[in-house]
Design an enzyme around this catalytic site. Structure first.
Site, PDB file in Angstrom:
ATOM      1  N   GLU A 119       2.268 -10.220  83.532  1.00  0.00           N
ATOM      2  CA  GLU A 119       2.500 -11.318  82.588  1.00  0.00           C
ATOM      3  C   GLU A 119       3.959 -11.411  82.157  1.00  0.00           C
ATOM      4  OE1 GLU A 119      -0.048 -13.486  81.945  1.00  0.00           O
ATOM      5  OE2 GLU A 119      -1.089 -12.219  83.402  1.00  0.00           O
ATOM      6  N   ASP A 176      23.852 -33.318 101.052  1.00  0.00           N
ATOM      7  CA  ASP A 176      22.687 -32.700 100.405  1.00  0.00           C
ATOM      8  C   ASP A 176      21.930 -33.750  99.598  1.00  0.00           C
ATOM      9  OD1 ASP A 176      23.696 -30.416 101.472  1.00  0.00           O
ATOM     10  OD2 ASP A 176      24.082 -29.402  99.565  1.00  0.00           O
TER      11      ASP A 176
END
Ligand code: JBK
Length: 273
Positions: A119, A176
């Site tokens: 967690e 890009d």
């Protein structure tokens, strides 16, 4: 650039030996150090986790192994002449990882990654190192992973290809998809190569026309089409000044209408294609 990764699954980082990142390492452009967190455990079971205070499901990664591992990785980096570290913590609670953040991280000389399982890590670890260096808590997306290691691979690849001399001249950053000014924040359309016919499928005739203006227009229309279908949020967010008259015609066909502020919104009646 120096990269440190502290993990309980060092094998998970093996892809850093391959392809673009592997080559950048071989050329000495990237110094990657992967550390096994369990090397900094001192009990018989090499414990790295414990139950959460306050109760609840799952386990939380303990402070001591992280503190000892990070202290040693940082000391080793400084001894080897590294400077200006930043801590990068992959977590679903982090800020979204974007091309802009990749550029920012690529401008730092030293990244220290702390991918967690379970967690997450006891908060005091981040709070402690935040007093010594900038901390970036980063999420690569809204889905649940088993741990942060895959996120480290994603972030590293996006950052490494931006380092000076890592990409060849053939692939430049200007193109890009998310680079500012590429297609002004639109997605790229489809691409084709030889052979000109495959399984009865040809390629769009305009691409064979040699007419550069028409080809650029077609690509732009396809970008608008694909962005509408897959990422309408990008069009809504777009500065409308980037759309020329022909863009606006195509946007209208795709069901977009300029609002009072000039930004485009979608007519919900609109049909795709
Ligand atoms: C997620 O970076 N993340 O997006 C991430 C890190 C660790 C666990 C996760 O579930 N999404």
């Amino acid at each position: 650039m120096r990269l440190d990764v502290v993990t309980i699954f060092p094998e998970y980082l093996e892809p850093l030996n391959v392809s673009l990142v592997g080559k950048a390492r071989a050329r000495g452009q990237l110094d990657v150090r992967v550390h096994d967190l369990r090397d900094w455990t001192y009990d018989r079971h090499n414990t790295v986790d414990d139950t959460p205070y306050g109760g609840g499901p799952g386990m939380v990664m303990k402070t001591e192994p992280w503190g000892a591992a990070l202290d040693d990785a940082l000391a080793d980096g400084y001894e080897h002449g590294a400077h200006g570290p930043v801590l990068v913590v992959p977590t679903p609670s982090g800020r979204p990882f974007t091309q802009e953040l990749a550029v920012e991280l690529s401008e730092r000389p030293w990244l220290v990654f702390t991918p967690a399982r379970y967690e997450g890590i006891d908060r005091r670890v981040v709070d402690e190192y935040a007093t010594r260096m900038p901390v970036y808590e980063v999420s690569i997306g809204d889905y649940v992973l088993a741990g942060g290691e895959a996120a480290v691979l994603v972030i590293t690849e996006a950052v490494a290809r931006l380092l000076p001399g890592v990409l060849g001249n053939a692939e430049s950053h200007r193109d890009d998809s998310f680079a500012p000014g590429a297609m002004a924040g639109l997605l790229e359309g489809p691409v084709y190569t030889k052979p000109p016919e495959w399984r009865d499928r040809g390629i769009p005739e305009v691409l064979l026309s040699g007419h550069h203006g028409k080809i650029a227009r077609w690509r732009r229309d396809e970008a608008l089409r694909r962005t509408t279908a897959n990422r309408p949020d990008l069009i809504e967010r777009c500065d409308p000044a980037v759309f020329d008259k022909k863009d606006r015609e195509m946007l209208s066909i795709l069901g977009w209408r300029p609002g009072a502020d000039g930004r485009f919104g979608r007519n919900p009646e609109a049909v795709e294609e």
